[in-house]
Design an enzyme around this catalytic site. Structure first.
Site, PDB file in Angstrom:
ATOM      1  N   HIS A  84       0.949  -1.517  -0.075  1.00 22.01           N
ATOM      2  CA  HIS A  84      -0.074  -0.255   0.257  1.00 22.01           C
ATOM      3  C   HIS A  84       0.675   1.164  -0.290  1.00 22.01           C
ATOM      4  O   HIS A  84       0.704   2.612  -1.060  1.00 22.01           O
ATOM      5  CB  HIS A  84      -0.693   0.372   1.120  1.00 22.01           C
ATOM      6  CG  HIS A  84      -1.292   1.149   1.459  1.00 22.01           C
ATOM      7  ND1 HIS A  84      -3.084   1.519   1.678  1.00 22.01           N
ATOM      8  CD2 HIS A  84      -1.464   2.347   2.093  1.00 22.01           C
ATOM      9  CE1 HIS A  84      -3.259   2.605   2.025  1.00 22.01           C
ATOM     10  NE2 HIS A  84      -1.760   2.891   1.873  1.00 22.01           N
ATOM     11  N   GLU A  85       1.634   1.279   0.876  1.00 18.20           N
ATOM     12  CA  GLU A  85       2.366   2.434   0.676  1.00 18.20           C
ATOM     13  C   GLU A  85       3.444   2.375  -0.029  1.00 18.20           C
ATOM     14  O   GLU A  85       3.801   3.665  -0.741  1.00 18.20           O
ATOM     15  CB  GLU A  85       3.942   2.286   2.179  1.00 18.20           C
ATOM     16  CG  GLU A  85       3.127   2.362   3.791  1.00 18.20           C
ATOM     17  CD  GLU A  85       2.338   3.844   3.360  1.00 18.20           C
ATOM     18  OE1 GLU A  85       2.728   4.765   3.290  1.00 18.20           O
ATOM     19  OE2 GLU A  85       1.141   3.593   3.984  1.00 18.20           O
ATOM     20  N   ASP A 104      -5.768   8.332   3.131  1.00 16.56           N
ATOM     21  CA  ASP A 104      -5.399   8.846   2.312  1.00 16.56           C
ATOM     22  C   ASP A 104      -6.852   9.488   1.581  1.00 16.56           C
ATOM     23  O   ASP A 104      -6.840  10.917   0.804  1.00 16.56           O
ATOM     24  CB  ASP A 104      -5.130   7.402   1.729  1.00 16.56           C
ATOM     25  CG  ASP A 104      -4.042   6.822   2.028  1.00 16.56           C
ATOM     26  OD1 ASP A 104      -3.245   7.686   2.335  1.00 16.56           O
ATOM     27  OD2 ASP A 104      -3.625   5.593   1.947  1.00 16.56           O
ATOM     28  N   HIS A 119       1.904   4.714  -2.943  1.00  9.85           N
ATOM     29  CA  HIS A 119       1.485   5.797  -2.470  1.00  9.85           C
ATOM     30  C   HIS A 119       3.340   5.844  -3.175  1.00  9.85           C
ATOM     31  O   HIS A 119       3.187   7.290  -3.890  1.00  9.85           O
ATOM     32  CB  HIS A 119       1.572   6.343  -1.209  1.00  9.85           C
ATOM     33  CG  HIS A 119       0.550   5.920  -0.939  1.00  9.85           C
ATOM     34  ND1 HIS A 119      -0.780   6.447  -1.360  1.00  9.85           N
ATOM     35  CD2 HIS A 119      -0.229   5.589   0.253  1.00  9.85           C
ATOM     36  CE1 HIS A 119      -1.222   6.296  -0.617  1.00  9.85           C
ATOM     37  NE2 HIS A 119      -1.210   5.281   0.556  1.00  9.85           N
TER      38      HIS A 119
HETATM   39 ZN    ZN Z   1      -2.142   4.864   2.277  1.00 10.34          ZN
END
Ligand code: ZN
Length: 364
Positions: free
Chosen positions: A68-69, A170, A72
């Protein structure tokens, strides 16, 4: 930062584990081990298999958070933002980047990439699970499929939770990007933070009404995060047009490397600053601060010298640099002061206090 441990790097980004993460991982594994199906493995025998599976699931869950990171970070890098590192914390991951893209559409895409990744992982797992279980329901008992199901469900929850339109999730960033098309960045942050706080209060009330204490706890985390984001954005935007030279202290009090640590303590009391450049014959040797002293046991203070405890890696900024960049350096490296250096000469010192004072004056 010694509170985190580097485990490797992906796409050139160092991946770190924070100490809180190392503590929470066994807790997660334990919760999986004692929970009954479908959210745990308490029925699995023998215990060794049960605990191995629980640990594996906890690790895979954190791998999902890392992905997930990384999503980004990947987009942020494409938009030209430098990523210092990704740290896995107690509550998930944090990508430490030098700054957020200010272009609203870029920030929105970057913010959305994380939850999207979680949702994709989640739905793929659930799809695989469903595809195998429907023709053969007996498989639902099998530990491998239980793991897939748990990972799927948790990633979907993670994705949906992060899409809540509230800072620090987010979704809060996506919301700010939408606001920023119509108003200034600071105003957009304030509006998005206000939605986040309102949401947090509703969530807390809801939790208290249904008697579930998890909701107020998460609400508190959201509320604090929203306020934090509001403050830091306001600070960096306010400081953008201020030059370092206008707010630094040019009267630099320095200490000699051969001063004993004990004398340094007295010197600090008298001069009231918490950190000093260390100079010898007009040449800058390092910086010494109160934090360096705290690491020295009292008994050793008379025998150790400033040169033994000072920090040699000097973090500096030129006098025509922007105060907002100074703030980023200070908070990014978690230090109290920067040396202002022009062409190799020390011309001043800029402390966190100087920045805070400037912010107070400018926002009043
Ligand atoms: Zn996030």
């Amino acid at each position: 930062m010694r509170s985190s441990l580097k485990i490797g790097s992906v796409m050139g980004i160092p991946i770190k584990l924070h100490i809180t993460f190392l503590l929470i991982l066994p807790v997660f594994a334990y919760v999986f081990a004692i929970n009954p199906q479908p959210f745990g493995f308490s029925g699995v025998e023998p215990p060794l298999t049960r605990y191995a599976l629980s640990t594996l699931t906890a690790v895979l869950l954190f791998v999902s958070i890392l992905l997930h990171e990384l999503a980004h970070s990947y987009l942020a890098m494409r938009y030209g933002v430098n990523i210092d590192s990704i740290t896995l914390f107690l509550f998930g991951g944090v990508s430490s980047m030098e700054e957020m893209p200010r272009e609203p559409s870029e920030e929105a895409k970057m913010a959305f990439a994380g939850p999207l990744t979680s949702l994709v992982i989640g739905f793929v797992c659930l799809f695989v699970y469903g595809n195998f279980i429907t023709p053969n329901p007996a498989l639902a008992e099998s530990p491998v499929f239980l793991t897939i199901w748990i990972l799927g469900a948790m990633n979907v929850v993670l994705g949906v939770f992060n899409l809540l339109p509230a800072f620090p999730m987010d979704g809060g960033r996506v919301l700010r990007a939408l606001y920023a098309r119509k108003m200034s960045y600071v105003k957009a942050t304030q509006s998005a933070a206000a939605v986040g706080k309102f949401f947090a209060i509703l969530m807390a009330i809801f939790g208290i009404l249904i008697g579930n204490l998890w909701f107020p706890l998460i609400a508190l985390f959201i509320y604090v995060g929203a306020s934090e984001e509001e403050r830091s954005t306001q600070a960096s935007v306010t400081l953008e047009n201020v030059l370092v030279r206008d707010i630094m202290s040019s009267e630099v009090v320095s200490v000699h490397p051969s001063m004993s640590v004990e004398d340094l303590v007295h010197f600090m009391f008298e001069n009231k600053h918490m950190g000093y450049p260390v100079m010898e014959g007009g040449i800058l040797k390092g910086v010494v601060s109160f934090t360096d002293i705290q690491r020295v046991p009292t008994l050793e203070r008379p025998v150790l010298l400033v040169s033994d405890i000072m920090t040699k890696g000097i973090i500096s900024i030129p006098s025509d640099g922007q105060a907002s960049d100074a703030l980023k350096l200070l908070s990014g490296r978690n230090i109290g002061r920067l040396l202002v250096i022009d062409n190799g000469n020390l011309v001043g010192i800029l402390s966190r206090t100087d920045l805070v004072r400037t912010l107070k004056l400018m926002t009043e």
